[in-house]
Scaffold this motif. Structure first.
Motif, short mmCIF file in Angstrom:
data_model
loop_
_atom_site.label_atom_id
_atom_site.label_comp_id
_atom_site.label_asym_id
_atom_site.label_seq_id
_atom_site.Cartn_x
_atom_site.Cartn_y
_atom_site.Cartn_z
N LYS A 175 40.25 46.70 28.34
CA LYS A 175 40.97 45.66 29.07
C LYS A 175 42.29 46.23 29.58
CE LYS A 175 40.62 41.39 27.62
NZ LYS A 175 40.68 40.15 26.80
N GLU B 228 42.41 35.20 25.82
CA GLU B 228 43.46 35.36 26.82
C GLU B 228 44.12 34.03 27.11
OE1 GLU B 228 41.81 36.83 30.44
OE2 GLU B 228 40.46 35.12 30.72
N LYS C 84 48.42 41.26 29.05
CA LYS C 84 47.42 40.89 28.05
C LYS C 84 47.74 41.48 26.67
CE LYS C 84 44.91 38.61 31.01
NZ LYS C 84 44.88 37.14 31.02
N LYS D 69 37.18 41.67 35.17
CA LYS D 69 38.33 41.46 34.30
C LYS D 69 38.43 42.51 33.21
CE LYS D 69 37.40 37.16 33.15
NZ LYS D 69 37.59 35.81 32.56
N ALA D 70 37.31 43.15 32.87
CA ALA D 70 37.29 44.15 31.79
C ALA D 70 36.01 44.96 31.93
CB ALA D 70 37.35 43.47 30.43
N GLN E 214 51.58 37.42 31.64
CA GLN E 214 50.44 38.06 32.30
C GLN E 214 50.06 39.40 31.65
OE1 GLN E 214 48.88 35.82 33.84
NE2 GLN E 214 48.95 36.37 36.00
N ARG F 211 41.88 43.67 38.35
CA ARG F 211 40.77 42.91 38.92
C ARG F 211 40.69 43.09 40.42
NH1 ARG F 211 39.02 36.82 37.11
NH2 ARG F 211 37.05 36.78 38.24
N PRO G 267 46.36 42.73 34.40
CA PRO G 267 45.03 42.23 34.78
C PRO G 267 44.86 41.95 36.27
CG PRO G 267 46.31 40.50 33.73
CD PRO G 267 47.10 41.76 33.57
N THR G 268 45.91 41.52 36.94
CA THR G 268 45.75 41.13 38.35
C THR G 268 45.44 42.34 39.21
OG1 THR G 268 47.30 39.32 37.99
CG2 THR G 268 46.82 39.90 40.26
N ASN H 26 45.56 32.03 30.46
CA ASN H 26 45.65 31.96 31.92
C ASN H 26 46.66 30.88 32.28
OD1 ASN H 26 43.58 33.89 32.67
ND2 ASN H 26 42.10 32.45 31.84
#
Length: 344
Positions: A134, A260, A102, A148-149, A100, A142, A138-139, A262
């Motif tokens: 970024k 990315e 990035k 996301k960015a 996860q 967001r 990320p979680t 996922n």
């Protein structure tokens, strides 16, 4: 158990499993969740999908194979898997935590020879503009910002957004030119022993919003070299389960560059199922000890679309195509969605 059924990823998983005769519990904390309207789902309304109350709720549901469709659910379940009577067809948090991240995705991609966009840990203008800010996390990013960015077109925007993202491990990433149709996906299910049981490639044709958004129209296209690159990356990350590896074709050098990974079902996995690679069903059968033979996609050129959406023009495609909402054997989710679209 399909967790996070508010939109089309959860709905597609419910239908895939339900049509195979699997009992499906659809879990969400929103009574309006689209998946609750499916004839194949038994709705289970959860408390807020985070924290100890959520884990306790999942525990009360008993045994089953679980399919998260959002990073929040994936991370919560991976962290708490020892407390749950669930079969998780994905690694534990000791592996997923690194996947996860990035920044680590890009580093491992470079190690296996996969091209990546230029990156910097500082708010530099060396890549020109636009650039992306970024997060490494990320979680949480967001959840906090709802995106996301950050796409930045000036030095002032870059400085401001980089500072906004300080708590989430920000880095600057080069913007790769090209339209939505240069964004490619490798969807797969890799068994815990490393066997590739499902493999699909395709590309977005349109996103909403354009450039940084979610898929509105997508197309199945088999590109074996992309599949090979994605599998090499997943092995280096020690990942097994369902994943989407997204890459973008760079017109400047002709190389596909990692955007990315996922490690879960993605929004338009229903197109993979329509092309003979039903990832949710493949993963379910493998999880219960009935491993299916490996599947490779057919249906080259088949399309998928969210045909009707609020506030934008319809995007009907040439039939036959996969509508994300409509299914003859399960019409209610589409009727509910269409009513929401036209409602003033």
């Amino acid at each position: 158990m399909v967790v996070g059924v508010g939109w089309v990823a959860g709905l597609a998983a419910i239908r895939s499993l339900g049509r195979a005769g699997v009992r499906v519990l659809a879990v969400d904390d929103r009574p309006s969740a689209l998946g609750f309207r499916s004839r194949y789902a038994e709705a289970r309304l959860a408390p807020a999908r985070a924290g100890s109350a959520y884990v306790e709720f999942l525990r009360t549901l008993g045994e089953g194979v679980v399919f998260p469709t959002h990073d929040d659910d994936l991370e919560e379940i991976a962290r708490a898997r020892d407390q749950l009577s669930l079969v998780c067809p994905f690694p534990g948090w000791d592996v997923l935590a690194g996947i996860q991240d990035k920044r680590r995705q890009l580093a491992v991609a470079a190690e296996v020879g996969l091209a990546t966009p230029g990156t910097s840990d500082e708010p530099t203008d060396a890549f020109g503009f636009p650039v992306l800010v970024k997060p490494s996390e990320p979680t949480a990013f967001r959840r906090h910002f709802g995106v996301k960015a950050f796409r930045c077109t000036t030095a002032r925007e870059l400085e401001r957004h980089f500072d906004d993202a300080r708590d989430f491990g920000p880095f600057v990433q080069e913007w790769i030119p090209g339209g939505d149709d240069t964004l490619w996906t490798v969807g797969s299910y890799v068994a815990p022993d490393g066997e590739e049981l499902g493999l699909f490639t395709g590309r977005k044709l349109r996103q909403t919003p354009r450039e940084i958004g979610t898929a509105r129209v997508a197309e199945a296209r088999w590109v074996p070299e992309l599949a090979a690159d994605a599998l090499a990356l997943l092995r280096a990350l020690r990942f097994y389960g369902i994943s989407q590896v997204e890459l973008k074709g760079d017109p400047r050098d002709g190389r596909y560059k990692l955007i990315e990974v996922n490690p879960r079902l993605w929004e338009w996995h229903g197109l993979a199922a329509a092309c003979g690679v039903d990832l949710a069903r493949i993963a379910y059968l493998d999880a219960i000890g009935e491993r299916p033979p490996p599947a490779r996609m057919n249906g080259n050129g088949k399309r998928w679309a969210i045909t009707l959406a609020r506030g934008v023009r319809p995007v009907p495609q040439r039939p036959p195509y996969v509508d994300a909402m409509w299914a003859r054997d399960d019409p209610k989710p589409a009727l509910v969605h269409w009513a929401r679209v036209v409602r003033p």
